[in-house]
Design a protein around this motif. Sequence first.
Motif, short mmCIF file in Angstrom:
data_model
loop_
_atom_site.label_atom_id
_atom_site.label_comp_id
_atom_site.label_asym_id
_atom_site.label_seq_id
_atom_site.Cartn_x
_atom_site.Cartn_y
_atom_site.Cartn_z
N UNK A 33 0.83 -1.20 0.00
CA UNK A 33 0.00 0.00 0.00
C UNK A 33 0.87 1.26 0.00
N UNK A 34 1.96 1.20 0.78
CA UNK A 34 2.85 2.34 0.84
C UNK A 34 3.48 2.61 -0.53
N UNK A 35 3.88 1.53 -1.22
CA UNK A 35 4.48 1.67 -2.56
C UNK A 35 3.47 2.28 -3.54
N UNK A 36 2.23 1.77 -3.51
CA UNK A 36 1.19 2.29 -4.41
C UNK A 36 0.93 3.76 -4.13
N UNK A 37 0.86 4.14 -2.84
CA UNK A 37 0.60 5.54 -2.48
C UNK A 37 1.73 6.45 -2.97
N UNK A 38 2.96 6.04 -2.73
CA UNK A 38 4.10 6.87 -3.10
C UNK A 38 4.24 6.99 -4.62
N UNK A 39 4.15 5.84 -5.33
CA UNK A 39 4.28 5.88 -6.78
C UNK A 39 3.12 6.62 -7.43
N UNK A 40 1.94 6.48 -6.84
CA UNK A 40 0.78 7.22 -7.35
C UNK A 40 0.94 8.72 -7.16
N UNK A 41 1.52 9.12 -6.01
CA UNK A 41 1.69 10.54 -5.73
C UNK A 41 2.63 11.20 -6.73
N UNK A 42 3.63 10.44 -7.20
CA UNK A 42 4.58 10.98 -8.18
C UNK A 42 4.17 10.66 -9.62
N UNK A 43 2.94 10.16 -9.79
CA UNK A 43 2.37 9.87 -11.11
C UNK A 43 3.21 8.86 -11.90
N UNK A 44 3.87 7.95 -11.16
CA UNK A 44 4.65 6.89 -11.81
C UNK A 44 3.74 5.73 -12.19
N UNK A 45 2.70 5.51 -11.37
CA UNK A 45 1.73 4.45 -11.63
C UNK A 45 0.46 5.01 -12.23
N UNK A 314 -10.16 8.02 2.69
CA UNK A 314 -9.05 7.11 2.43
C UNK A 314 -8.55 6.63 3.78
N UNK A 315 -7.60 5.71 3.80
CA UNK A 315 -7.04 5.28 5.07
C UNK A 315 -6.29 6.44 5.71
N UNK A 316 -6.57 6.70 6.98
CA UNK A 316 -5.99 7.85 7.67
C UNK A 316 -4.53 7.59 8.03
N UNK A 317 -3.63 8.40 7.47
CA UNK A 317 -2.20 8.24 7.73
C UNK A 317 -1.49 9.54 7.38
N UNK A 318 -0.19 9.58 7.63
CA UNK A 318 0.60 10.77 7.30
C UNK A 318 0.60 11.02 5.79
N UNK A 319 0.65 9.94 5.01
CA UNK A 319 0.73 10.09 3.56
C UNK A 319 -0.59 10.56 2.95
N UNK A 320 -1.69 10.44 3.72
CA UNK A 320 -2.99 10.87 3.21
C UNK A 320 -3.53 12.07 3.97
N UNK A 321 -2.62 12.87 4.54
CA UNK A 321 -3.01 14.00 5.38
C UNK A 321 -3.85 15.03 4.61
N UNK A 322 -3.70 15.07 3.28
CA UNK A 322 -4.46 16.04 2.49
C UNK A 322 -5.95 15.72 2.45
#
Length: 363
Positions: A33-45, A314-322
């Motif tokens: 999930x962390x990989x998907x979130x990070x790669x999605x944020x940088x528009x790699x996926x 979304x799942x509540x976390x630091x990466x989804x703070x927005x």
Amino acid sequence: MDRIKRQFSALFDHISECMAPIIPIVLAGGIFKMIVLLLGAFHILSGTTETILSAIATAPFYFLPVLVAYSAAKHFETDPLIAIISVCVMLLPDFSELMESGEKVTFLGIPVVPATYAYSVIPIILLIYCTSHIVRVLKRLIRESLQPYFLAACAILLTSLLGILVIEPAVSLISNALADALNNMQVKAPVVAWGLFCALTLLLVSTGMHWIFMTLAITQIGLTGVDYGIMAALFAANMSLGGCDLGVCVRSKQKEKKTMAASAMVTVLVTGIAEPSIFGICFKEKTPMIGNVLGCMIAGIVQGILTVHCYIFTFASMSSILMFYSVDEAGNLVKAIIIGVVAFVASFLITLLVYRDKEERPI
């Protein structure tokens, strides 16, 4: 009093033993999930690649009841295949659609209370515990020569119906009662409501009952575009678990515990996946639960004072703070960060004070 303490201790030990073999699988799902979130944020996926990786990341959590059934069957020394199929009945797409259809459902005239079966943990452990006793009774009642033909059939029928008609509905009814109570309290006394709700998140998530509240949040966001506190409380709860994990990591002198606590902390803070922290740290070590409950309660009180809204589910976390950001309420994001910091720091400090390695002796 000592007997009650022993019973609670035994309960948490059973839960921890049932969940321990599953933690690596859950951690793997959290990493994906962390990989998907990070790669999605940088528009790699994008496109189907992201969909497939998301499915891989979600599978360990959606099918968590199946994993729990297998592990619990091993722990309670019963047939794991019977346990698994009894749980899979409740995860069948047709059955799930029936539960979500809104129509009246009965079995031989007995009302069936709609319930959410995916993501369950405690109800499944309870069901498999009952299954172990049912199988033992059936082995005594059914002649040994007939057991290959009738034992599995009878056990699957009885345990499936027990889960569908009794155990899961009972948990759902409790969840609905809690939801109604929270809705009333948040209108009349928000500080008390969110302080209490945050303090109970460990219990809610470990039993799977938090999905009732997450459903309420989804409905609120769908209807009004905003959730008025549930997701903020769950965000504080995850930050609190991260604080507990860090406390154990700092205080423990055992390398294995430090590694486990650090991994659980990264998982819950970055991905919002709480199971490793709950079952691998809090329930297993027990004293970090004090840090979680008190830290969450403090953050909940602050939430009640500030009033924090959520605009994206979304799942509540630091990466989804927005998920807490809105052009119309820019200060809301700062408020969310404040309650997250309060939850993390308070739980960390309290865990530092109360935690001891099991091998240590308090002075």
